[in-house]
Design a protein around this motif. Sequence first.
Motif, PDB file in Angstrom:
ATOM      1  N   LYS A 119       0.838  -1.195   0.000  1.00 17.51           N
ATOM      2  CA  LYS A 119       0.000   0.000   0.000  1.00 17.51           C
ATOM      3  C   LYS A 119       0.876   1.249   0.000  1.00 17.51           C
ATOM      4  CE  LYS A 119      -3.951  -2.059   2.384  1.00 17.51           C
ATOM      5  NZ  LYS A 119      -4.864  -1.982   3.550  1.00 17.51           N
ATOM      6  N   ARG A 120       0.465   2.229  -0.782  1.00 16.53           N
ATOM      7  CA  ARG A 120       1.183   3.497  -0.833  1.00 16.53           C
ATOM      8  C   ARG A 120       0.192   4.640  -1.018  1.00 16.53           C
ATOM      9  NH1 ARG A 120       6.654   2.853  -4.590  1.00 16.53           N
ATOM     10  NH2 ARG A 120       7.508   0.997  -3.569  1.00 16.53           N
ATOM     11  N   TYR A 121       0.637   5.839  -0.645  1.00 16.33           N
ATOM     12  CA  TYR A 121      -0.125   7.048  -0.942  1.00 16.33           C
ATOM     13  C   TYR A 121       0.379   7.632  -2.257  1.00 16.33           C
ATOM     14  CZ  TYR A 121      -2.706   7.687   3.428  1.00 16.33           C
ATOM     15  OH  TYR A 121      -3.577   7.553   4.475  1.00 16.33           O
ATOM     16  N   THR A 122      -0.538   8.160  -3.053  1.00 13.97           N
ATOM     17  CA  THR A 122      -0.156   8.798  -4.314  1.00 13.97           C
ATOM     18  C   THR A 122      -0.998  10.046  -4.522  1.00 13.97           C
ATOM     19  OG1 THR A 122       0.174   8.433  -6.687  1.00 13.97           O
ATOM     20  CG2 THR A 122      -1.793   7.471  -5.708  1.00 13.97           C
ATOM     21  N   LEU A 123      -0.461  10.995  -5.255  1.00 11.63           N
ATOM     22  CA  LEU A 123      -1.197  12.217  -5.581  1.00 11.63           C
ATOM     23  C   LEU A 123      -2.196  11.914  -6.693  1.00 11.63           C
ATOM     24  CD1 LEU A 123      -1.410  15.282  -5.031  1.00 11.63           C
ATOM     25  CD2 LEU A 123       0.278  15.622  -6.839  1.00 11.63           C
ATOM     26  N   LEU A 124      -3.469  12.195  -6.431  1.00  7.20           N
ATOM     27  CA  LEU A 124      -4.525  11.800  -7.371  1.00  7.20           C
ATOM     28  C   LEU A 124      -4.840  12.902  -8.376  1.00  7.20           C
ATOM     29  CD1 LEU A 124      -7.135   9.994  -5.089  1.00  7.20           C
ATOM     30  CD2 LEU A 124      -5.440   8.966  -6.605  1.00  7.20           C
ATOM     31  N   PRO A 125      -5.206  12.516  -9.603  1.00 11.08           N
ATOM     32  CA  PRO A 125      -5.643  13.494 -10.595  1.00 11.08           C
ATOM     33  C   PRO A 125      -7.151  13.728 -10.508  1.00 11.08           C
ATOM     34  CG  PRO A 125      -5.459  11.361 -11.627  1.00 11.08           C
ATOM     35  CD  PRO A 125      -5.069  11.171 -10.186  1.00 11.08           C
ATOM     36  N   LYS A 126      -7.595  14.728 -11.197  1.00 11.53           N
ATOM     37  CA  LYS A 126      -9.025  15.028 -11.262  1.00 11.53           C
ATOM     38  C   LYS A 126      -9.753  13.888 -11.982  1.00 11.53           C
ATOM     39  CE  LYS A 126     -12.194  18.496 -13.130  1.00 11.53           C
ATOM     40  NZ  LYS A 126     -12.291  19.761 -13.921  1.00 11.53           N
ATOM     41  N   GLY A 127     -10.875  13.446 -11.402  1.00 16.48           N
ATOM     42  CA  GLY A 127     -11.705  12.429 -12.036  1.00 16.48           C
ATOM     43  C   GLY A 127     -11.470  11.017 -11.548  1.00 16.48           C
ATOM     44  N   VAL A 128     -10.377  10.761 -10.836  1.00 14.61           N
ATOM     45  CA  VAL A 128     -10.114   9.412 -10.324  1.00 14.61           C
ATOM     46  C   VAL A 128     -10.790   9.250  -8.964  1.00 14.61           C
ATOM     47  CG1 VAL A 128      -8.328   7.848  -9.479  1.00 14.61           C
ATOM     48  CG2 VAL A 128      -7.969   9.116 -11.585  1.00 14.61           C
ATOM     49  N   LYS A 129     -11.545   8.175  -8.804  1.00 18.28           N
ATOM     50  CA  LYS A 129     -12.312   7.930  -7.585  1.00 18.28           C
ATOM     51  C   LYS A 129     -11.892   6.609  -6.958  1.00 18.28           C
ATOM     52  CE  LYS A 129     -16.397  10.364  -9.382  1.00 18.28           C
ATOM     53  NZ  LYS A 129     -15.807  10.710 -10.673  1.00 18.28           N
ATOM     54  N   ALA A 130     -12.371   6.370  -5.737  1.00 23.17           N
ATOM     55  CA  ALA A 130     -12.109   5.107  -5.048  1.00 23.17           C
ATOM     56  C   ALA A 130     -12.689   3.959  -5.865  1.00 23.17           C
ATOM     57  CB  ALA A 130     -12.720   5.130  -3.651  1.00 23.17           C
ATOM     58  N   GLY A 131     -11.903   2.903  -6.033  1.00 23.75           N
ATOM     59  CA  GLY A 131     -12.308   1.761  -6.845  1.00 23.75           C
ATOM     60  C   GLY A 131     -11.687   1.732  -8.221  1.00 23.75           C
ATOM     61  N   ASP A 132     -11.154   2.875  -8.684  1.00 23.07           N
ATOM     62  CA  ASP A 132     -10.495   2.927  -9.989  1.00 23.07           C
ATOM     63  C   ASP A 132      -9.123   2.257  -9.919  1.00 23.07           C
ATOM     64  OD1 ASP A 132     -12.693   4.280 -10.820  1.00 23.07           O
ATOM     65  OD2 ASP A 132     -11.723   6.238 -10.966  1.00 23.07           O
ATOM     66  N   THR A 133      -8.622   1.848 -11.076  1.00 20.62           N
ATOM     67  CA  THR A 133      -7.315   1.202 -11.160  1.00 20.62           C
ATOM     68  C   THR A 133      -6.347   2.092 -11.927  1.00 20.62           C
ATOM     69  OG1 THR A 133      -8.327  -0.990 -11.132  1.00 20.62           O
ATOM     70  CG2 THR A 133      -6.068  -0.849 -11.913  1.00 20.62           C
ATOM     71  N   ILE A 134      -5.131   2.239 -11.407  1.00 17.32           N
ATOM     72  CA  ILE A 134      -4.100   3.022 -12.088  1.00 17.32           C
ATOM     73  C   ILE A 134      -2.883   2.133 -12.322  1.00 17.32           C
ATOM     74  CG2 ILE A 134      -4.881   5.232 -11.160  1.00 17.32           C
ATOM     75  CD1 ILE A 134      -2.673   5.078  -9.090  1.00 17.32           C
ATOM     76  N   LEU A 135      -2.039   2.539 -13.283  1.00 13.35           N
ATOM     77  CA  LEU A 135      -0.906   1.701 -13.665  1.00 13.35           C
ATOM     78  C   LEU A 135       0.272   2.582 -14.057  1.00 13.35           C
ATOM     79  CD1 LEU A 135       0.223  -1.161 -14.409  1.00 13.35           C
ATOM     80  CD2 LEU A 135      -0.694  -0.761 -16.718  1.00 13.35           C
ATOM     81  N   THR A 136       1.463   2.198 -13.603  1.00 19.20           N
ATOM     82  CA  THR A 136       2.712   2.832 -14.029  1.00 19.20           C
ATOM     83  C   THR A 136       3.441   1.848 -14.938  1.00 19.20           C
ATOM     84  OG1 THR A 136       2.888   4.092 -11.979  1.00 19.20           O
ATOM     85  CG2 THR A 136       4.897   3.805 -13.257  1.00 19.20           C
TER      86      THR A 136
END
Length: 283
Positions: free
Chosen positions: A100-117
């Motif tokens: 688990k990590r904290y990240t700076l969120l962009p506009k429009g991303v909500k809880a439950g969404d998936t992000i990828l680097t």
Amino acid sequence: MKFYKPTSPGRRNMTSINYREFLTGSKPQKSLMKGQKANAGRNNRGRITMRHHGSGHKQVYRFVDFTYDKKDIPARVVTVEYDPYRTGFIGLVNYADGEKRYTLLPKGVKAGDTILTSEKAELKAGNRTMLKNIPVGTFVYNIEIKIGGGAKLVRSAGSFAQIVAHDAGYTHIKMPSTEVRMVPQDAWASIGSVSNDENWLVNVGKAGRSRWMGIRPTVRGSVMNPMDHPYGGGEGKQSRGTRYAKTKWGKHVGKGQKSRKPKKYSNFLIVSRRKVGKAKAEK
């Protein structure tokens, strides 16, 4: 935005962010937090080196990941949280390997969404990839200056930069200040704009609220004595009286004056200097 009735002079015209619309109600992750002493702008010798800083309300520091060194592992946004040390919202993300990590969120991303680097990440808000893979015109944030150095540019609420061109191993990026700057095309950036874009509309309303935020009062130079400021002295209210706007120590500042070192090592990376005043307002 949240507006208040003028029940007192401090409440009149006061505004704040309606956090209930954006944040989840869960508690912060304890393993990613640390208590921190407020130094009120003082160095290790106890001398004030940063003016206008006060103690403010007690705050707990969140460890936000700006290195993004977990590549090709999808992460699910568990919560959207407030961070007292930054203007944008942060999110607790749970990677597929369990970390688990904290990240700076962009506009429009909500809880439950998936992000990828990933170098092959889809071009959607929150994903992170190399600049050379991002098409011209795309909004980005959390931009690296040096390859592998971590996100350094465009991290405040509502801000974004725009990809202008790709040329000769560099990507040209238009910064929020209107400056156009070259960044190595193998550096990484996140897609989208930083969350909490209404932050600039907040009207603090009263001096006490500034003190809660750790901001001490600022005294104008024109009301000081001549020995204390270049603008000081004179009978009655005086104009600036100097050719250039200056700081208390005589350094040029504001009003479109150039304060950058003329021989700075990174000058060759600047394609177009930032616009100031009316020129910036017209852009």
